[in-house]
Design an enzyme around this catalytic site. Structure first.
Site, PDB file in Angstrom:
ATOM      1  N   CYS A 107      33.802   6.764 -43.820  1.00 41.95           N
ATOM      2  CA  CYS A 107      33.986   6.319 -42.436  1.00 41.95           C
ATOM      3  C   CYS A 107      35.457   6.570 -42.139  1.00 41.95           C
ATOM      4  O   CYS A 107      36.322   5.832 -42.619  1.00 41.95           O
ATOM      5  CB  CYS A 107      33.649   4.839 -42.266  1.00 41.95           C
ATOM      6  SG  CYS A 107      34.132   4.190 -40.653  1.00 41.95           S
ATOM      7  N   CYS A 110      37.066   3.578 -39.643  1.00 44.77           N
ATOM      8  CA  CYS A 110      37.383   2.256 -40.222  1.00 44.77           C
ATOM      9  C   CYS A 110      36.941   2.290 -41.668  1.00 44.77           C
ATOM     10  O   CYS A 110      37.562   2.989 -42.459  1.00 44.77           O
ATOM     11  CB  CYS A 110      36.806   1.108 -39.404  1.00 44.77           C
ATOM     12  SG  CYS A 110      35.165   1.336 -38.723  1.00 44.77           S
ATOM     13  N   SER A 111      35.883   1.599 -42.028  1.00 41.17           N
ATOM     14  CA  SER A 111      35.419   1.673 -43.415  1.00 41.17           C
ATOM     15  C   SER A 111      33.941   1.322 -43.484  1.00 41.17           C
ATOM     16  O   SER A 111      33.495   0.635 -44.404  1.00 41.17           O
ATOM     17  CB  SER A 111      36.210   0.733 -44.308  1.00 41.17           C
ATOM     18  OG  SER A 111      37.568   1.090 -44.307  1.00 41.17           O
ATOM     19  N   CYS A 112      33.162   1.794 -42.506  1.00 39.26           N
ATOM     20  CA  CYS A 112      31.736   1.461 -42.462  1.00 39.26           C
ATOM     21  C   CYS A 112      31.054   1.964 -43.728  1.00 39.26           C
ATOM     22  O   CYS A 112      31.398   3.025 -44.260  1.00 39.26           O
ATOM     23  CB  CYS A 112      31.102   2.066 -41.222  1.00 39.26           C
ATOM     24  SG  CYS A 112      31.825   1.404 -39.720  1.00 39.26           S
TER      25      CYS A 112
END
Lengths: 205, 107, 117
Positions: A107, A110-112
Protein backbone atom coordinates in the site's frame (compact mmCIF):
# COMPACT_ATOMS: atom_id res chain seq x y z
CA UNK A 1 1.46 -5.56 27.88
CA UNK A 2 4.80 -4.34 29.06
CA UNK A 3 6.11 -0.85 28.58
CA UNK A 4 8.98 -0.60 26.15
CA UNK A 5 9.36 2.53 24.31
CA UNK A 6 12.65 4.35 24.59
CA UNK A 7 13.75 3.25 21.15
CA UNK A 8 12.63 5.10 18.06
CA UNK A 9 10.22 7.85 19.05
CA UNK A 10 10.78 11.53 18.56
CA UNK A 11 8.74 12.39 21.66
CA UNK A 12 9.33 10.88 25.08
CA UNK A 13 7.11 7.80 25.43
CA UNK A 14 5.37 9.37 28.41
CA UNK A 15 4.05 12.19 26.21
CA UNK A 16 2.61 9.77 23.71
CA UNK A 17 1.12 7.70 26.51
CA UNK A 18 -0.37 10.82 28.10
CA UNK A 19 -1.90 11.99 24.86
CA UNK A 20 -3.69 8.74 24.06
CA UNK A 21 -4.73 8.30 27.70
CA UNK A 22 -6.22 11.81 27.66
CA UNK A 23 -8.14 11.01 24.46
CA UNK A 24 -9.32 7.66 25.77
CA UNK A 25 -10.58 9.00 29.10
CA UNK A 26 -12.38 11.92 27.42
CA UNK A 27 -14.00 9.57 24.92
CA UNK A 28 -15.15 7.25 27.72
CA UNK A 29 -16.65 10.19 29.68
CA UNK A 30 -18.49 11.41 26.59
CA UNK A 31 -20.02 7.98 26.05
CA UNK A 32 -18.20 7.36 22.75
CA UNK A 33 -16.04 4.47 23.92
CA UNK A 34 -16.68 1.48 26.17
CA UNK A 35 -13.38 1.07 28.08
CA UNK A 36 -13.73 -2.71 27.98
CA UNK A 37 -13.82 -2.57 24.18
CA UNK A 38 -10.25 -1.24 24.06
CA UNK A 39 -8.73 -4.36 25.61
CA UNK A 40 -11.07 -6.55 23.55
CA UNK A 41 -9.78 -5.05 20.27
CA UNK A 42 -6.16 -5.37 21.34
CA UNK A 43 -6.76 -9.02 22.26
CA UNK A 44 -8.34 -9.79 18.88
CA UNK A 45 -5.52 -8.20 16.87
CA UNK A 46 -2.65 -9.49 19.02
CA UNK A 47 -3.90 -12.96 19.78
CA UNK A 48 -6.68 -14.08 17.42
CA UNK A 49 -5.99 -12.72 13.93
CA UNK A 50 -2.77 -13.52 12.12
CA UNK A 51 -1.10 -15.33 9.21
CA UNK A 52 -2.03 -18.81 10.43
CA UNK A 53 -5.52 -18.01 9.08
CA UNK A 54 -4.09 -17.27 5.63
CA UNK A 55 -1.97 -20.43 5.82
CA UNK A 56 -5.14 -22.52 6.30
CA UNK A 57 -6.62 -20.95 3.18
CA UNK A 58 -3.48 -21.69 1.15
CA UNK A 59 -3.37 -25.32 2.35
CA UNK A 60 -7.03 -25.75 1.44
CA UNK A 61 -6.48 -24.28 -2.03
CA UNK A 62 -3.49 -26.59 -2.65
CA UNK A 63 -5.50 -29.62 -1.50
CA UNK A 64 -8.83 -28.94 -3.18
CA UNK A 65 -8.75 -27.81 -6.84
CA UNK A 66 -12.44 -26.88 -6.82
CA UNK A 67 -11.93 -24.65 -3.77
CA UNK A 68 -8.87 -23.09 -5.39
CA UNK A 69 -10.90 -22.28 -8.49
CA UNK A 70 -13.58 -20.58 -6.37
CA UNK A 71 -10.93 -18.73 -4.35
CA UNK A 72 -9.29 -17.29 -7.45
CA UNK A 73 -12.64 -16.44 -9.06
CA UNK A 74 -14.15 -14.68 -6.02
CA UNK A 75 -11.85 -14.42 -3.03
CA UNK A 76 -14.38 -12.70 -0.78
CA UNK A 77 -17.02 -15.43 -1.19
CA UNK A 78 -14.58 -18.35 -1.02
CA UNK A 79 -13.07 -16.98 2.22
CA UNK A 80 -16.59 -16.72 3.69
CA UNK A 81 -16.93 -20.49 3.14
CA UNK A 82 -14.15 -20.87 5.74
CA UNK A 83 -15.73 -18.29 8.04
CA UNK A 84 -13.17 -15.62 7.14
CA UNK A 85 -14.18 -12.01 6.57
CA UNK A 86 -14.45 -8.61 8.18
CA UNK A 87 -12.46 -5.47 8.79
CA UNK A 88 -9.81 -4.76 6.13
CA UNK A 89 -10.86 -7.85 4.21
CA UNK A 90 -14.36 -6.83 3.12
CA UNK A 91 -13.44 -7.32 -0.57
CA UNK A 92 -10.60 -9.75 -1.30
CA UNK A 93 -8.70 -10.96 -4.33
CA UNK A 94 -6.34 -13.92 -4.13
CA UNK A 95 -3.36 -13.70 -6.49
CA UNK A 96 -1.85 -16.98 -7.72
CA UNK A 97 1.90 -17.23 -8.14
CA UNK A 98 2.96 -19.44 -11.06
CA UNK A 99 6.12 -20.19 -13.02
CA UNK A 100 5.22 -17.23 -15.27
CA UNK A 101 3.91 -14.68 -12.75
CA UNK A 102 5.08 -13.53 -9.32
CA UNK A 103 2.66 -11.33 -7.32
CA UNK A 104 3.49 -9.04 -4.41
CA UNK A 105 1.31 -6.63 -2.38
CA UNK A 106 1.89 -3.13 -1.03
CA UNK A 107 0.00 0.00 0.00
CA UNK A 108 2.02 2.97 -1.25
CA UNK A 109 -0.40 5.58 0.19
CA UNK A 110 -0.58 4.29 3.77
CA UNK A 111 -0.19 0.69 4.91
CA UNK A 112 -3.40 -1.14 3.97
CA UNK A 113 -3.09 -4.89 4.54
CA UNK A 114 -5.47 -7.88 4.57
CA UNK A 115 -6.13 -8.07 8.32
CA UNK A 116 -8.65 -10.91 8.03
CA UNK A 117 -6.10 -13.40 6.69
CA UNK A 118 -2.73 -12.01 7.83
CA UNK A 119 -3.45 -9.91 10.95
CA UNK A 120 -1.46 -6.69 11.39
CA UNK A 121 1.47 -5.94 9.05
CA UNK A 122 5.16 -6.26 9.93
CA UNK A 123 7.07 -2.99 10.46
CA UNK A 124 8.97 -3.19 7.16
CA UNK A 125 5.67 -3.31 5.24
CA UNK A 126 4.87 0.15 6.70
CA UNK A 127 8.35 1.54 5.97
CA UNK A 128 9.03 4.30 3.46
CA UNK A 129 11.64 2.12 1.76
CA UNK A 130 9.17 -0.69 1.00
CA UNK A 131 6.22 1.56 0.11
CA UNK A 132 8.23 3.77 -2.23
CA UNK A 133 10.42 1.22 -3.98
CA UNK A 134 8.42 -1.99 -4.50
CA UNK A 135 6.40 -0.42 -7.35
CA UNK A 136 9.42 0.88 -9.29
CA UNK A 137 12.08 -1.74 -8.59
CA UNK A 138 10.32 -4.86 -7.31
CA UNK A 139 13.13 -7.21 -8.34
CA UNK A 140 15.68 -5.20 -6.35
CA UNK A 141 13.42 -5.10 -3.27
CA UNK A 142 12.60 -8.81 -3.48
CA UNK A 143 16.34 -9.53 -3.73
CA UNK A 144 16.73 -7.73 -0.38
CA UNK A 145 14.40 -10.40 1.01
CA UNK A 146 16.59 -13.08 -0.60
CA UNK A 147 14.16 -13.76 -3.42
CA UNK A 148 15.55 -13.75 -6.97
CA UNK A 149 12.98 -13.46 -9.77
CA UNK A 150 14.20 -14.57 -13.18
CA UNK A 151 13.90 -12.14 -16.09
CA UNK A 152 11.38 -14.31 -17.94
CA UNK A 153 8.91 -14.13 -15.06
CA UNK A 154 6.54 -11.16 -14.81
CA UNK A 155 6.34 -9.34 -11.46
CA UNK A 156 2.89 -7.97 -10.66
CA UNK A 157 2.71 -5.43 -7.85
CA UNK A 158 -0.75 -4.91 -6.38
CA UNK A 159 -0.99 -1.47 -4.75
CA UNK A 160 -3.90 -1.56 -2.24
CA UNK A 161 -4.90 2.04 -2.93
CA UNK A 162 -8.67 1.60 -2.49
CA UNK A 163 -10.75 -0.80 -0.36
CA UNK A 164 -9.80 -4.01 -2.20
CA UNK A 165 -7.37 -6.20 -0.26
CA UNK A 166 -5.07 -8.88 -1.67
CA UNK A 167 -3.36 -12.06 -0.54
CA UNK A 168 -0.82 -14.05 -2.55
CA UNK A 169 -1.34 -17.78 -3.10
CA UNK A 170 2.25 -19.05 -3.17
CA UNK A 171 3.38 -21.94 -5.36
CA UNK A 172 3.13 -25.32 -3.65
CA UNK A 173 6.62 -26.59 -2.92
CA UNK A 174 7.86 -29.69 -4.73
CA UNK A 175 8.09 -32.81 -2.61
CA UNK A 176 4.75 -32.32 -0.82
CA UNK A 177 2.61 -34.74 -2.80
CA UNK A 178 0.19 -36.59 -0.57
CA UNK A 179 0.67 -34.23 2.37
CA UNK A 180 -2.33 -33.46 4.55
CA UNK A 181 -3.74 -29.95 4.86
CA UNK A 182 -2.34 -29.71 8.39
CA UNK A 183 1.15 -30.59 7.14
CA UNK A 184 0.91 -28.13 4.26
CA UNK A 185 -0.39 -25.35 6.49
CA UNK A 186 2.74 -25.54 8.63
CA UNK A 187 4.91 -24.79 5.58
CA UNK A 188 3.19 -21.55 4.64
CA UNK A 189 4.89 -18.36 5.83
CA UNK A 190 3.43 -14.88 6.19
CA UNK A 191 5.99 -13.45 3.79
CA UNK A 192 5.01 -15.94 1.07
CA UNK A 193 1.43 -14.62 1.28
CA UNK A 194 2.66 -11.01 0.98
CA UNK A 195 4.79 -12.12 -1.97
CA UNK A 196 8.25 -11.28 -0.65
CA UNK A 197 9.35 -14.89 -0.28
CA UNK A 198 8.80 -18.23 -1.95
CA UNK A 199 8.39 -21.60 -0.28
CA UNK A 200 11.30 -23.92 -0.89
CA UNK A 201 11.03 -27.52 -1.96
CA UNK A 202 10.86 -30.07 0.80
CA UNK A 203 13.45 -32.83 0.88
CA UNK A 204 12.05 -36.30 0.31
CA UNK A 205 11.63 -38.49 3.38
CA UNK B 1 -3.00 15.61 -2.75
CA UNK B 2 0.55 14.71 -3.71
CA UNK B 3 1.80 14.54 -0.13
CA UNK B 4 4.78 12.70 1.27
CA UNK B 5 2.40 9.85 2.14
CA UNK B 6 1.94 9.31 -1.62
CA UNK B 7 5.41 7.82 -1.82
CA UNK B 8 5.16 5.16 -4.54
CA UNK B 9 8.09 5.56 -6.95
CA UNK B 10 10.08 8.01 -4.81
CA UNK B 11 13.76 7.05 -4.79
CA UNK B 12 16.30 7.48 -2.04
CA UNK B 13 14.79 5.71 0.99
CA UNK B 14 17.50 3.04 0.98
CA UNK B 15 17.16 -0.71 1.40
CA UNK B 16 14.24 -2.45 3.08
CA UNK B 17 15.17 -4.10 6.36
CA UNK B 18 13.38 -7.47 6.45
CA UNK B 19 14.58 -7.93 10.04
CA UNK B 20 12.40 -4.98 11.09
CA UNK B 21 9.66 -7.53 11.42
CA UNK B 22 7.51 -6.65 14.46
CA UNK B 23 3.81 -7.22 14.12
CA UNK B 24 3.05 -6.71 17.79
CA UNK B 25 2.46 -3.33 19.45
CA UNK B 26 5.74 -2.04 20.86
CA UNK B 27 4.13 -0.24 23.78
CA UNK B 28 0.77 0.13 25.45
CA UNK B 29 0.22 3.57 23.90
CA UNK B 30 0.44 2.02 20.42
CA UNK B 31 -2.17 -0.61 21.28
CA UNK B 32 -4.43 2.04 22.83
CA UNK B 33 -4.03 4.34 19.83
CA UNK B 34 -4.97 1.51 17.47
CA UNK B 35 -8.04 0.52 19.52
CA UNK B 36 -9.27 4.07 20.22
CA UNK B 37 -9.03 4.81 16.50
CA UNK B 38 -11.17 1.80 15.54
CA UNK B 39 -13.68 2.59 18.29
CA UNK B 40 -13.92 6.26 17.26
CA UNK B 41 -14.66 5.09 13.71
CA UNK B 42 -17.27 2.67 15.04
CA UNK B 43 -18.84 5.50 17.06
CA UNK B 44 -19.11 7.60 13.90
CA UNK B 45 -16.86 10.39 15.17
CA UNK B 46 -15.17 10.52 11.74
CA UNK B 47 -14.84 8.24 8.72
CA UNK B 48 -11.84 6.25 7.51
CA UNK B 49 -11.18 8.48 4.52
CA UNK B 50 -11.09 11.58 6.73
CA UNK B 51 -8.63 9.70 8.92
CA UNK B 52 -6.35 8.90 5.98
CA UNK B 53 -6.54 12.48 4.74
CA UNK B 54 -5.66 13.77 8.19
CA UNK B 55 -2.50 11.63 8.18
CA UNK B 56 -1.40 12.70 4.71
CA UNK B 57 -1.69 16.35 5.81
CA UNK B 58 1.05 15.84 8.40
CA UNK B 59 3.97 18.07 7.29
CA UNK B 60 6.42 16.01 5.24
CA UNK B 61 9.41 16.28 7.56
CA UNK B 62 7.28 15.39 10.59
CA UNK B 63 5.67 12.48 8.70
CA UNK B 64 9.07 10.95 7.94
CA UNK B 65 10.48 11.44 11.42
CA UNK B 66 7.56 10.07 13.43
CA UNK B 67 6.41 6.48 13.76
CA UNK B 68 3.39 4.79 12.21
CA UNK B 69 1.21 4.96 15.31
CA UNK B 70 2.22 8.57 15.94
CA UNK B 71 0.49 9.29 12.62
CA UNK B 72 -2.61 7.58 13.96
CA UNK B 73 -2.42 9.56 17.20
CA UNK B 74 -2.03 12.78 15.23
CA UNK B 75 -5.17 12.05 13.19
CA UNK B 76 -7.17 11.21 16.32
CA UNK B 77 -6.26 14.56 17.88
CA UNK B 78 -6.88 16.44 14.65
CA UNK B 79 -10.29 14.93 13.89
CA UNK B 80 -11.78 14.62 17.37
CA UNK B 81 -10.97 18.27 18.12
CA UNK B 82 -11.88 19.68 14.69
CA UNK B 83 -15.22 17.85 14.77
CA UNK B 84 -15.95 19.10 18.25
CA UNK B 85 -16.04 15.74 20.05
CA UNK B 86 -13.91 17.51 22.66
CA UNK B 87 -12.17 20.87 22.67
CA UNK B 88 -8.49 21.71 22.55
CA UNK B 89 -8.89 23.20 26.06
CA UNK B 90 -10.48 20.03 27.46
CA UNK B 91 -7.71 18.00 25.88
CA UNK B 92 -4.83 20.08 27.22
CA UNK B 93 -6.44 20.22 30.65
CA UNK B 94 -6.79 16.44 30.70
CA UNK B 95 -3.17 15.91 29.67
CA UNK B 96 -2.04 18.24 32.47
CA UNK B 97 -4.23 16.40 35.01
CA UNK B 98 -2.86 13.03 33.95
CA UNK B 99 0.71 14.34 33.99
CA UNK B 100 0.20 15.66 37.53
CA UNK B 101 -0.98 12.20 38.58
CA UNK B 102 2.01 10.61 36.86
CA UNK B 103 -0.24 8.57 34.59
CA UNK B 104 2.11 8.70 31.63
CA UNK B 105 5.06 7.34 33.54
CA UNK B 106 3.66 3.84 33.74
CA UNK B 107 3.51 3.44 29.99
CA UNK C 1 -20.55 3.56 21.19
CA UNK C 2 -19.48 0.01 20.34
CA UNK C 3 -19.99 -2.11 23.47
CA UNK C 4 -17.30 -4.61 24.45
CA UNK C 5 -19.46 -7.63 23.70
CA UNK C 6 -20.12 -6.42 20.15
CA UNK C 7 -16.46 -5.87 19.24
CA UNK C 8 -15.79 -9.38 17.88
CA UNK C 9 -18.91 -9.22 15.71
CA UNK C 10 -18.01 -5.75 14.42
CA UNK C 11 -14.47 -6.84 13.49
CA UNK C 12 -15.80 -9.97 11.75
CA UNK C 13 -18.42 -7.92 9.88
CA UNK C 14 -16.18 -5.06 8.81
CA UNK C 15 -17.35 -1.98 6.94
CA UNK C 16 -17.88 -2.90 3.27
CA UNK C 17 -17.59 0.01 0.85
CA UNK C 18 -19.52 -1.70 -1.97
CA UNK C 19 -22.75 0.19 -2.81
CA UNK C 20 -25.58 -0.22 -5.31
CA UNK C 21 -25.71 2.48 -8.00
CA UNK C 22 -28.16 3.20 -10.83
CA UNK C 23 -25.61 3.90 -13.54
CA UNK C 24 -23.77 1.36 -15.70
CA UNK C 25 -19.98 1.23 -15.75
CA UNK C 26 -18.53 3.23 -18.62
CA UNK C 27 -15.56 0.98 -19.28
CA UNK C 28 -15.31 -2.70 -20.17
CA UNK C 29 -12.57 -5.19 -19.33
CA UNK C 30 -9.90 -5.05 -22.03
CA UNK C 31 -10.33 -1.34 -22.81
CA UNK C 32 -7.35 0.97 -22.68
CA UNK C 33 -7.61 4.12 -20.56
CA UNK C 34 -5.49 7.07 -19.59
CA UNK C 35 -5.54 8.45 -16.06
CA UNK C 36 -6.31 12.09 -15.38
CA UNK C 37 -3.53 14.55 -14.65
CA UNK C 38 -5.22 16.78 -12.09
CA UNK C 39 -3.37 17.94 -9.00
CA UNK C 40 -5.81 18.10 -6.10
CA UNK C 41 -5.17 19.72 -2.73
CA UNK C 42 -7.71 17.31 -1.25
CA UNK C 43 -7.66 13.55 -0.62
CA UNK C 44 -7.28 11.26 -3.62
CA UNK C 45 -6.53 7.58 -4.13
CA UNK C 46 -4.95 8.10 -7.52
CA UNK C 47 -1.27 7.83 -6.59
CA UNK C 48 0.99 10.50 -8.07
CA UNK C 49 3.05 7.91 -9.94
CA UNK C 50 -0.03 6.75 -11.86
CA UNK C 51 -1.25 10.17 -12.99
CA UNK C 52 -1.49 10.79 -16.74
CA UNK C 53 -0.51 7.20 -17.54
CA UNK C 54 -1.92 4.67 -20.02
CA UNK C 55 -3.37 1.48 -18.59
CA UNK C 56 -5.74 -1.39 -19.31
CA UNK C 57 -8.96 -2.25 -17.52
CA UNK C 58 -8.53 -5.83 -16.26
CA UNK C 59 -11.42 -6.10 -13.81
CA UNK C 60 -14.57 -4.44 -12.49
CA UNK C 61 -15.03 -4.28 -8.71
CA UNK C 62 -18.56 -2.85 -8.51
CA UNK C 63 -19.38 0.63 -7.20
CA UNK C 64 -17.62 1.68 -3.99
CA UNK C 65 -17.77 4.67 -1.66
CA UNK C 66 -15.68 7.35 -3.40
CA UNK C 67 -12.89 8.05 -0.92
CA UNK C 68 -12.07 11.50 -2.37
CA UNK C 69 -15.59 12.81 -1.72
CA UNK C 70 -16.04 10.90 1.55
CA UNK C 71 -12.83 12.41 2.97
CA UNK C 72 -14.08 15.89 2.06
CA UNK C 73 -17.36 15.56 3.95
CA UNK C 74 -19.41 15.29 0.77
CA UNK C 75 -21.01 11.94 1.61
CA UNK C 76 -20.34 8.54 0.07
CA UNK C 77 -20.89 9.40 -3.64
CA UNK C 78 -20.35 5.75 -4.71
CA UNK C 79 -18.81 5.27 -8.15
CA UNK C 80 -17.61 2.44 -10.35
CA UNK C 81 -14.25 0.98 -9.38
CA UNK C 82 -11.97 -0.88 -11.77
CA UNK C 83 -8.83 -2.96 -11.50
CA UNK C 84 -6.37 -1.30 -13.87
CA UNK C 85 -3.05 -2.70 -15.07
CA UNK C 86 -0.12 -0.40 -15.82
CA UNK C 87 2.88 -1.94 -17.54
CA UNK C 88 6.06 -1.07 -15.67
CA UNK C 89 7.56 0.48 -18.80
CA UNK C 90 4.60 2.86 -19.08
CA UNK C 91 5.12 4.01 -15.49
CA UNK C 92 8.89 4.08 -15.25
CA UNK C 93 10.30 3.97 -18.79
CA UNK C 94 13.82 2.63 -18.80
CA UNK C 95 13.87 2.87 -14.99
CA UNK C 96 11.72 -0.27 -14.73
CA UNK C 97 13.69 -3.23 -13.39
CA UNK C 98 12.31 -5.92 -15.65
CA UNK C 99 9.12 -7.46 -16.95
CA UNK C 100 6.26 -6.39 -14.79
CA UNK C 101 3.16 -4.34 -14.04
CA UNK C 102 1.46 -2.44 -11.25
CA UNK C 103 -2.23 -3.01 -10.52
CA UNK C 104 -4.40 -0.29 -8.96
CA UNK C 105 -8.08 0.04 -8.01
CA UNK C 106 -9.27 3.20 -9.72
CA UNK C 107 -12.60 5.00 -9.64
CA UNK C 108 -14.22 5.94 -12.94
CA UNK C 109 -13.67 9.67 -12.46
CA UNK C 110 -9.89 9.07 -12.56
CA UNK C 111 -10.15 7.54 -16.03
CA UNK C 112 -10.28 8.91 -19.57
CA UNK C 113 -11.00 6.75 -22.61
CA UNK C 114 -7.73 5.68 -24.22
CA UNK C 115 -8.55 7.84 -27.26
CA UNK C 116 -9.16 11.04 -25.25
CA UNK C 117 -5.51 11.66 -24.65
Amino acid sequence: MTAMGHDDHTLPPSSLALRIKAIETLMVEKGKIDPGAVTEIVDIFQNKLGPRIGAKVVARAWSDPAYKARLLADGTEALKELGIGGLQGEAMHILENTSEVHNVIVCTLCSCYPWTVLGLPPSWYKSAAYRSRIVIEPRAVLAEFGLQISDDREVRVYDSNAEIRYMVLPERPAGTDGWTEIQLEALVTRDSMIGVSALTAVAAG
Amino acid sequence: MRSIADMGGIQGFGPVDPADDDTRFKAEWEADTFAVNLLSLAAGCFNIDESRHSMEKIPAVEYLTTTYFEHWLHSLEDLLISKGVFSQEEYQTRIAELAAKGAGDAA
Amino acid sequence: MLPKDMVAVAVATGAPSLRPVETSPRFQVGETIRTINDTFATHTRLPGYARDKPGTIVGYEGAHVFADAHAAGQGECPDHLYCVRFDSKSLWGKGSDGSGAVYLSLWESYLLAGDDQ
